[in-house]
Design an enzyme around this catalytic site. Structure first.
Site, short mmCIF file in Angstrom:
data_model
loop_
_atom_site.label_atom_id
_atom_site.label_comp_id
_atom_site.label_asym_id
_atom_site.label_seq_id
_atom_site.Cartn_x
_atom_site.Cartn_y
_atom_site.Cartn_z
CD GLU A 22 -7.88 0.65 3.77
OE1 GLU A 22 -8.63 1.40 4.43
OE2 GLU A 22 -7.67 0.55 2.70
CD GLU B 289 -8.71 -3.93 0.31
OE1 GLU B 289 -9.08 -3.03 0.03
OE2 GLU B 289 -8.81 -4.59 1.41
#
Length: 459
Positions: free
Chosen positions: A135, A282
């Protein structure tokens, strides 16, 4: 006659070329799938902020016991990679965010990283991917300009080792890099990130690598309560009136995750990229939290992850791409009890650090994944390390208001020995759990009980 043969052979040649071009063109319209993983799979993320984490060899034995075939690490732990050698477990390793600048600034550093973390272990350890950062665009934007250079440097190092077709490189992204995600057909990448996103997508297209996305319907639901029904987030069966409909495409969405995946596909399409597959690096649901997160429950976590596994195994794809089912890595294998608050951060795992189950997934009929712990052979026992006073209070409740059958643990009865609070509590907890039909949440007792496959009576 010679002219006719020449004419026919020339025509045949052009037909062959045209067929190849059409074949290539049609392939470009559907996302690519890696050779190693043509079938969609469910893997697990393994975070290590866990007290008393299993040793690497015990960890690998546990993965094999649970029939887990794909894992993602948040680093490239050499001991775990060595322990994975000669198993069939496929692993995505990671470049932590704090190493991004060094690798993005130096081809030599990138080559050294690949040599140390990939070449040294492959092919004995089946490394299938490198996740560069995590991220980065949203959590460490200052490092973002070096993201694509880091990816390209690592790729060059793989090419030099002739591993570039075996090990794919990408970077996991937060869902928030996509704006206006519903309806999916209106979604687009945050334009302030286009200088990085567009070169990234071109690289992924060129190398047949996936767009890695961390997608959490839990957060979509929490941020849009009253707009997004809980059932949509949990993959529960819906009546047609509750399905989400994209007004532009008239595609019907029965769950939030499919909508998030298609939002990524539409966002790529807006940038003329149509041949990159989405890999969900995820996704999960927390089983416990504080009062601010009332939907983080064992029941909801069990429902979400069980239904997610079934959804992937069913290979039904998404409304936009029914022919393409994204593989998913569950977040996560273990509760990371060393995580900083909020409470939910430490409670995303399927298992505690000691490998006992937080809850039992209902995955019968979904292949062998996590099939060792079945809901038919599970028991509820007292957790290790709980003080006697707390256990006694839970035991009193189980034998009183909980109406467990505690006759057998009275003095002189069959299960009185060993005469300890923990042993008696395990008996009472399991009596309650079995009486409740092993329902999700019936083995908790304010956090002092855990599910196991070992019968407390015959232990």
């Amino acid at each position: 006659m010679a002219y006719t043969k020449l004419h026919l052979s020339t025509l045949y040649f052009f037909l062959v070329i045209l067929t190849l071009l059409l074949s290539t063109s049609s392939k470009a319209q559907s996302p690519q799938i890696q050779d190693e993983d043509r079938e969609p799979f469910v893997g697990v993320n393994i975070g290590t902020d866990v007290s008393n984490l299993l040793s690497p060899s015990d960890l690998v034995s546990f993965l094999q016991l649970q029939k887990i075939t794909h894992i993602r690490l948040y680093d490239a732990d050499p001991d775990i990679l060595k322990a994975l050698a000669k198993t069939k477990i496929r692993v995505i390793i990671s470049v932590p965010n704090n190493q991004l600048i060094a690798i993005g600034s130096s081809n030599t550093t990138a080559a050294s990283w690949v040599g140390r973390n990939v070449v040294a272990h492959y092919p004995q350890t089946l490394i299938t991917g490198i996740a560069v950062g995590d991220e980065v665009l949203t959590t460490v934007p200052s490092s973002a300009p070096l993201l694509v250079p880091a990816i390209e440097s690592l790729y060059s190092a793989l090419v030099a080792s002739n591993l570039h077709t075996k090990v794919k490189i990408s970077t996991p992204n937060a869902a928030s890099i996509i704006l206006d995600p519903f309806p999916p057909s209106q979604a687009f990448f945050n334009q302030s990130m286009s200088d990085i996103v567009l070169p990234l997508l071109r690289f992924l297209s060129k190398t047949g690598s996936p767009l890695m996305m961390n997608l959490y319907p839990y957060y979509v639901f929490m941020q849009n309560k009253g707009v997004v029904p809980l059932d949509n987030a949990l993959f529960k069966p819906l009546t047609p009136s509750k399905e989400m409909v994209d007004p532009n495409t008239l595609l019907h969405y029965t769950n939030v995750l499919d909508a998030m995946i298609d939002a990524a596909y539409f966002s790529m399409k807006n940038l003329n990229v149509t041949d990159v597959m989405v890999l969900v690096t995820e996704s999960g649901w927390p089983s416990k939290a504080d009062a601010k997160e009332p939907y983080a429950t064992v029941d909801n976590a069990d429902t979400y992850n069980s239904n997610l596994i079934k959804h992937v195994v069913d290979r039904s794809g998404t409304p936009l791409h029914p022919e393409t089912t994204s593989s998913v890595f569950l977040y996560e294998l273990f509760n990371e009890d060393l995580r900083s608050p909020p409470v939910s951060e430490a409670n995303w795992g399927l298992f505690y650090g000691n490998s006992s189950a937080v809850y039992l997934l209902h995955v019968s009929g979904s292949g062998t994944f996590l099939a060792n712990d079945t809901t038919n052979q599970t028991f509820c026992i007292a957790m290790d390390g709980v003080d006697a006073k707390t256990l006694q209070a839970a035991l009193d409740w189980a034998c009183g208001p909980g109406r467990s059958n505690c006759t057998e643990i009275q003095p002189g009865e069959n299960c009185y020995s060993p005469n300890s609070v923990k042993s008696h509590a395990s008996y009472a907890f399991d009596s309650y759990y079995q009486k409740q039909g092993k329902a999700a949440g019936s083995c908790d007792f304010k956090g002092v009980a855990t599910i196991t496959t070992t019968d407390p009576i015959n232990k």
